[in-house]
Motif scaffolding. Structure first.
Motif, PDB file in Angstrom:
ATOM      1  N   PHE A 162       9.129  42.751  35.376  1.00 31.31           N
ATOM      2  CA  PHE A 162       8.386  42.391  34.182  1.00 31.31           C
ATOM      3  C   PHE A 162       9.343  41.703  33.225  1.00 31.31           C
ATOM      4  N   LEU A 164       7.675  41.243  26.565  1.00 31.69           N
ATOM      5  CA  LEU A 164       6.958  42.470  26.218  1.00 31.69           C
ATOM      6  C   LEU A 164       7.420  43.006  24.873  1.00 31.69           C
ATOM      7  N   ASN A 185      11.732  52.823  37.269  1.00 30.44           N
ATOM      8  CA  ASN A 185      10.625  52.160  36.576  1.00 30.44           C
ATOM      9  C   ASN A 185      10.219  52.852  35.280  1.00 30.44           C
ATOM     10  N   TYR A 218      -1.902  47.010  26.401  1.00 25.08           N
ATOM     11  CA  TYR A 218      -1.174  46.286  27.454  1.00 25.08           C
ATOM     12  C   TYR A 218      -1.266  47.046  28.772  1.00 25.08           C
ATOM     13  N   SER A 219      -1.788  46.362  29.760  1.00 23.03           N
ATOM     14  CA  SER A 219      -2.041  47.007  31.052  1.00 23.03           C
ATOM     15  C   SER A 219      -0.756  47.491  31.723  1.00 23.03           C
ATOM     16  N   GLU A 220       0.357  46.777  31.504  1.00 20.36           N
ATOM     17  CA  GLU A 220       1.612  47.183  32.150  1.00 20.36           C
ATOM     18  C   GLU A 220       2.176  48.476  31.576  1.00 20.36           C
ATOM     19  N   LEU A 264       6.796  51.115  33.917  1.00 18.60           N
ATOM     20  CA  LEU A 264       6.598  49.668  33.921  1.00 18.60           C
ATOM     21  C   LEU A 264       6.755  49.114  35.329  1.00 18.60           C
ATOM     22  N   PRO A 265       6.145  47.952  35.600  1.00 18.56           N
ATOM     23  CA  PRO A 265       6.270  47.341  36.937  1.00 18.56           C
ATOM     24  C   PRO A 265       7.725  47.049  37.278  1.00 18.56           C
TER      25      PRO A 265
END
Length: 776
Positions: free
Chosen positions: A225, A230, A56, A80-82, A221-222
């Protein structure tokens, strides 16, 4: 039944002690090399396996490599929350000193890691002492690896104690973590808050800069995604930050690189990388070596098959069936394979300390259930099938009628498989010889190629605030020594990427490498100015002028660069291209700016005369101007050699394993020559009676080997060319594959073949013809 088979197998192996010992030695050596190479390959392929977030983690990369603009990661994290979990890092050499009253200072020079406090959330650390969430919260804190803590503090608890970095910065120990594995991409014996870097380079606001690209930025990162979506959002942010129209055909070149790919990437960054091509090459060598060991077993066993003919005949007379005989011979091979595996494991354990030093990596045998299953079950069975199946079929196929007539030797035509296997051995040997020549020539080319600067007799001194304040006086004192012929200042080693910055050219921002130097940099380093002039010392040129290399001039100023303006600085000269990174990478655009900022290093050119005395003189002057700072130095040519340390290590390994593989191949060829000479005994006797000379007989019998060498070359040359070309593709600048590489391989293989066959045929040819005619 099995007990009976095993008893007979042991009896037969002990009865033929010499052949058993030769087979056991060949298999053991082959297996030992195979296991050693496999351990290294497993270590390399399983890099960073301890990192919990490895699938990740992504690095924000730019056109210049692994670095990105310093402000990118924190800006993206806010928007950006991610991307809110990030860490910026930068390695830097620091002198670590622990002072305890009444004791001499304990000092180590280490390459520590400057990082955001969140680094322990992004990357996995196994903390022994301290809270990972609270380490390096301020720039006066440090976390140490277990080995560095042991060096500095011994068995005492270091938490709360103070370390002095570079004699200026007092750091409190807040955590201790276990040493990272040797196959970790990011290696760090200590962690310090990245804000300290601004104090080191005396540049406030450096970490918030959009135009400085000196850090690596990692984000978590998730698992799922939309990467393209992005990236499009990030592009818009960058277009806005750099005031670029979104409808332009030019883009901000960046990518999100998976952390799992970084270890084997060829991109320029702060780390030493693994090399897939080298690993594939060593995988091929390990398979070749195991194959050679099996071929040797087959050839040696079948070459001495006549010794088992009477045994086979008697067993068949009393009713033994072919499958029973085949099983008997396979059982012998299986036992021999088990013994070879046990000997190989013992040899591996004995050689591992030496091997670990050779590969400069800690390699250990892991006796897990999976590995024991492979070593003690799968490997012996596979080995016994590969090496023993054909000999068992041959030996069990002897006909009783031929044996009773004494025709079991000449009845064995079978030479097709033996010939094929021998040709394969020759081909492997030729492949290794050609590969060795190619690797050696490339490394010799690297050492001799002119990098575009003079790397000999350059000493690098790490500067400090005391020296910086008195640099002109320090410089004048050094110049009094006739053996010191040049002194300058720079922001980094000439062989490093240096820093990067954003250039405004043609209303577009271009990211380019840069060196910040003083006016003496060009003559001291031996650079060549093709057009224009060098910097003039003084305020007229300082912070107002630039030198650029040929690559930048041809790329952006095809009509001429002199007099053009870049970032409000006038281009006054074009420098001949030089390799400021290794030959693995091509030369990219570069700027050299005259400034008093970022004075990290002081390169000093020496004449080469009275080297020790000159260094003592520099140390004495250093003690006068910076008595509180220890005198440390390094040579540029040593730094140059360090760039190719990995390549030199692979060359050394290739030479060792290739030599052992060729030795094993010679054992097999020796057995095959014995087999041929044995079959030709009566023919040699007849020819001698008819008047043939020993030399004529030897020449006649060597013809078959000569044909095999020709076939082997046809097989080996295209494979060797492919692998050598693939390996050379690691270098942007490399040798051409020459015809004589293959010619030397062919001649060497032919030489080995002739020496091997002559050693047997001459021995047989010198026998009394009566003894030869009585043979069989």
């Amino acid at each position: 039944m099995w007990k009976h088979q095993i008893q007979i197998a042991f009896r037969n192996l002990l009865k033929r002690k010499q052949i058993t010992l030769i087979n056991l030695l060949g298999l053991s050596i082959g297996l030992t090399i195979f296991i050693l190479i496999s351990l290294y390959l497993d270590h390399q392929w399983n890099h960073d396996s301890f990192q919990k977030n490895r699938h990740n983690i992504y690095r924000i990369e730019s056109i210049l490599g692994g670095t990105s603009a310093n402000a990118w990661a924190p800006h993206f994290a806010q928007k950006y929350s991610e991307m809110n979990q990030y860490a910026r890092i930068k390695p830097m050499g620091l002198r670590m000193e622990y002072l305890e009253e009444g004791k001499p200072p304990i000092v180590y020079k280490e390459r520590i890691l400057l990082a955001d406090p969140s680094v322990a959330e992004v990357f996995s650390f196994d903390f022994i002492l301290g809270d990972p969430q609270k380490i390096i919260q301020t720039k006066s804190e440090i976390a140490l690896s277990e080995s560095l803590a042991l060096k500095l503090f011994g068995e005492e608890s270091p938490i709360g104690k103070t370390i002095i970095a570079d004699s200026e910065f007092h750091l409190t120990v807040t955590g201790i973590y276990k040493d990272l594995p040797s196959n970790s991409t990011i290696k760090m014996p200590a962690l310090i808050n990245i804000k300290l870097f601004e104090d080191v380079i005396q540049t406030p606001g450096y970490l918030e800069s959009w135009d400085n690209w000196g850090l690596e930025s990692y984000v978590v990162l998730p698992e799922r995604f939309n990467q393209q979506a992005l990236i499009q959002k990030l592009k818009k942010e960058l277009y806005a930050a750099y005031d670029i129209s979104e409808d332009t055909d030019k883009e901000i070149p960046f990518r999100l690189a998976p952390f799992s790919e970084i270890y084997f990437s060829k991109i320029d960054d702060f780390w030493q990388h693994g090399n897939r091509n080298n690993l594939f090459l060593f995988s091929a060598i390990s398979i070749f070596i195991l194959l050679i060991a099996c071929i040797n077993f087959i050839n040696i066993t079948t070459a001495h098959s006549t010794l088992r003919a009477r045994e086979v005949g008697l067993k068949k007379v009393v009713g033994a069936q072919k499958k029973q005989l085949c099983l008997q011979f396979l059982t012998e091979t299986l036992i021999l394979s088990y013994l070879a595996v046990l000997v190989a494991i013992t040899l591996t354990e004995l050689l591992l300390p030496i091997y670990s030093q050779l590969v400069e990596t800690t390699i250990q045998m892991q006796y897990s259930f999976r590995n024991l299953l492979i070593l003690l079950v799968a490997l012996p069975v596979i080995l016994s099938i590969l090496a023993g199946l054909y000999p068992s079929i041959v030996l069990s196929s002897f006909k009783v009628s031929h044996i009773l007539k004494g025709e079991y030797v000449k009845g064995q035509k079978g030479g097709f498989l033996q010939k094929s296997l021998t040709i394969v051995q020759f081909a492997i040997g030729i492949f290794l010889i050609v590969g060795t020549i190619g690797l050696y020539k490339q490394m010799d080319y690297i050492q001799k190629k002119d990098p575009g600067y003079e790397k000999e007799h350059i000493v690098y001194l790490s500067t400090n605030q005391d020296i910086n304040k008195q640099f002109d006086s320090f410089k004048q004192e050094l110049k009094k020594n006739p053996n010191i012929i040049g002194i300058t200042r720079s922001n980094g080693h000439i062989q490093d990427l240096g820093q990067v910055w954003t250039l405004s050219i043609d209303n577009y921002n271009n990211i380019t490498s840069c060196f910040w130097v003083d006016s003496d940099f060009v003559p001291t380093m031996g650079l060549t100015i093709l057009k224009g002039r060098n910097f003039n010392e003084g305020e007229a040129d300082r912070d107002k002028t630039l030198l650029i290399n040929e690559e930048l001039a041809s790329k952006y100023f095809p009509d001429g660069a002199l007099g053009k303006t870049i970032n409000d600085r006038e281009v006054i000269g074009v420098v001949k291209n030089f390799n400021y990174t290794s030959l693995h990478s091509k030369i990219e655009p570069l700027t050299i700016g005259y400034t008093s900022e970022f004075p990290n290093l002081i390169p000093v050119r020496l004449s080469g005369n009275d080297l020790e005395e000159t260094l003592n003189y520099i140390e004495k002057q250093w003690g006068r101007f910076a008595p509180s700072h220890p005198f440390t130095y390094g040579f540029l040519d040593s730094q140059f050699d360090h760039m190719y340390k990995e390549d030199q290590r692979y060359l050394k390994l290739f030479l060792i394993f290739s030599g052992l593989a060729i030795f094993l191949a010679c054992m097999g060829l020796f057995a095959m020559a014995a087999f041929i000479a044995e079959r030709k005994t009566k023919e040699i006797g007849v020819r001698k009676v008819l008047g043939a000379s020993e030399g004529r007989i030897a020449l006649l019998l060597s013809k078959s080997f000569t044909r095999w060498v020709v076939f082997a070359n046809l097989l080996a040359w295209p494979v060797a060319y492919y692998f050598l070309k693939k390996w050379l593709s690691n270098f942007a600048y490399h040798i051409q594959i020459e015809w004589y590489f293959f010619f030397i391989g062919a001649i060497f293989a032919l030489f080995i073949a002739q020496i091997t066959i002559l050693s047997h045929t001459l021995k047989t040819a010198r026998k009394n013809p009566l003894e030869s005619l009585k043979y069989e």
